[in-house]
Design an enzyme around this catalytic site. Structure first.
Site, PDB file in Angstrom:
ATOM      1  N   SER A  52       0.866  -1.097   0.128  1.00 48.05           N
ATOM      2  CA  SER A  52      -0.113  -0.063  -0.007  1.00 48.05           C
ATOM      3  C   SER A  52       0.687   1.335  -0.021  1.00 48.05           C
ATOM      4  O   SER A  52       1.771   1.298  -0.812  1.00 48.05           O
ATOM      5  CB  SER A  52      -0.886  -0.039   1.360  1.00 48.05           C
TER       6      SER A  52
ATOM      7  N   ASP B  60      -9.654  -5.743  -4.171  1.00 49.46           N
ATOM      8  CA  ASP B  60      -8.721  -4.941  -3.912  1.00 49.46           C
ATOM      9  C   ASP B  60      -9.268  -3.421  -4.100  1.00 49.46           C
ATOM     10  O   ASP B  60      -9.800  -3.165  -5.198  1.00 49.46           O
ATOM     11  CB  ASP B  60      -7.449  -5.127  -4.398  1.00 49.46           C
TER      12      ASP B  60
ATOM     13  N   HIS C  79      -7.605  -6.043  -0.058  1.00 55.15           N
ATOM     14  CA  HIS C  79      -6.270  -5.316  -0.113  1.00 55.15           C
ATOM     15  C   HIS C  79      -5.147  -5.993   0.881  1.00 55.15           C
ATOM     16  O   HIS C  79      -4.193  -5.679   0.666  1.00 55.15           O
ATOM     17  CB  HIS C  79      -6.808  -3.981   0.429  1.00 55.15           C
TER      18      HIS C  79
END
Length: 298
Positions: A106, A243, A270
């Site tokens: 991320s 995601d 995610h």
């Protein structure tokens, strides 16, 4: 499993690290250096990667400045990518990580890109998990996902954000509608994921990013898409089927990096490392081992 802990100094601050596996690392396999997301979420949600040690791999985590067990980052002027890029280098230097595989999830993937684009020596490969090369593109896709939520949920989120009451129970319940669809589909959340999520530095997160679906922080204009062709290391990109990092976000990243491989985890949002840990570790180890084999037999 052998666990080592300690701190390294970065501009007089202590950055705390945790190492799973033999230390110093044994054999010819470079350690995996893990950059967590947020900004401001401690590393603990990624510790499913600990089991990489079963194949003889050492995994190195640290809590970035301002979160977890690392010292606070009190000056808002330092809440920039440059600060965290410097910290990556200091951790490598402090631990003697001359050659590493760099894993970023991320925000950590954005940080990994920033770091790799400065061409530091000793990067064996780059693993970009659930990340992007363009925050404006990500923001547009997240807004599209938000439009799929019920109107009442969207209204609740917007009302509390306008009023500055995002700490209310009503707001948190509405926000959970987004997170359970596109962040982590496990219910209940695994303990290590819930613990890290509860420990987020909300001030740092808000200043650099904002709300997940309303990106207003200092990263709002961050975009390295035009520089991706500069990368000259093997790259693995991973995402979950559900995601928030949608295919529209990933394609420019994969297409911009020569030879990049894209791996999709079909039961994940995610947090693929926690949602499909065994499959994730197997896919990651396959990539890392191939990189190492190619380096030995070019």
């Amino acid at each position: 499993m052998e666990i080592s802990e300690g701190t390294v100094s970065v501009r007089g601050r202590r950055t705390w690290y945790r190492i799973a596996g033999p230390w110093p690392a044994e054999g010819t396999r470079p350690p995996l250096l893990v950059l967590h997301g947020g900004p401001g979420v401690p590393h603990g949600y990624l510790t499913d990667l600990d089991d990489m040690t079963s194949s003889g791999r050492t995994v190195v985590y640290y809590d970035q400045a301002g979160c977890g067990r690392s010292d606070p980052l009190d000056d808002p002027a330092e809440w920039t990518p440059d600060t965290f890029v410097e910290e990556v280098g200091a951790v490598r230097e402090g631990l003697g990580l001359d050659r590493v595989h760099l894993f970023g999830h991320s925000w950590g993937g954005m940080l990994a890109l920033e770091y790799a684009l400065r061409r530091p020596p000793g990067l064996a490969s780059l693993v970009l998990a659930g990340t992007c090369a363009s925050v404006p593109l990500l923001a547009s896709e997240v807004r599209r996902l938000m439009d799929r939520l019920p109107a009442g949920v969207r209204e609740t989120l917007a009302r509390h954000e306008a009023a500055g009451t995002t700490d209310s129970a009503e707001y948190q319940e509405a926000a959970a509608s987004f997170f359970t669809l596109w962040m982590c589909r496990l219910s209940p959340l695994p303990e290590h994921v819930a613990r890290a999520s509860a420990a987020v530095n909300a001030e740092l997160y808000g200043a650099m990013l904002g709300a997940e679906w309303n990106i207003t922080g200092t990263l709002a204009d961050w975009d390295v898409t035009e520089r991706l062709g500069e990368l000259d290391r093997p790259v693995l990109v991973t995402t979950g089927r559900y995601d928030e990092i949608t295919p529209a976000v990933v394609r420019p990243l994969v297409e911009g990096i020569r030879g990049a491989q894209w791996m999709v985890f079909e039961e994940s949002a995610h947090l693929s490392t926690a949602e499909e840990p065994e499959r994730y570790r197997a896919g990651l180890e396959s990539f890392l081992s191939r990189v190492e084999s190619d380096a030995q037999h070019p």
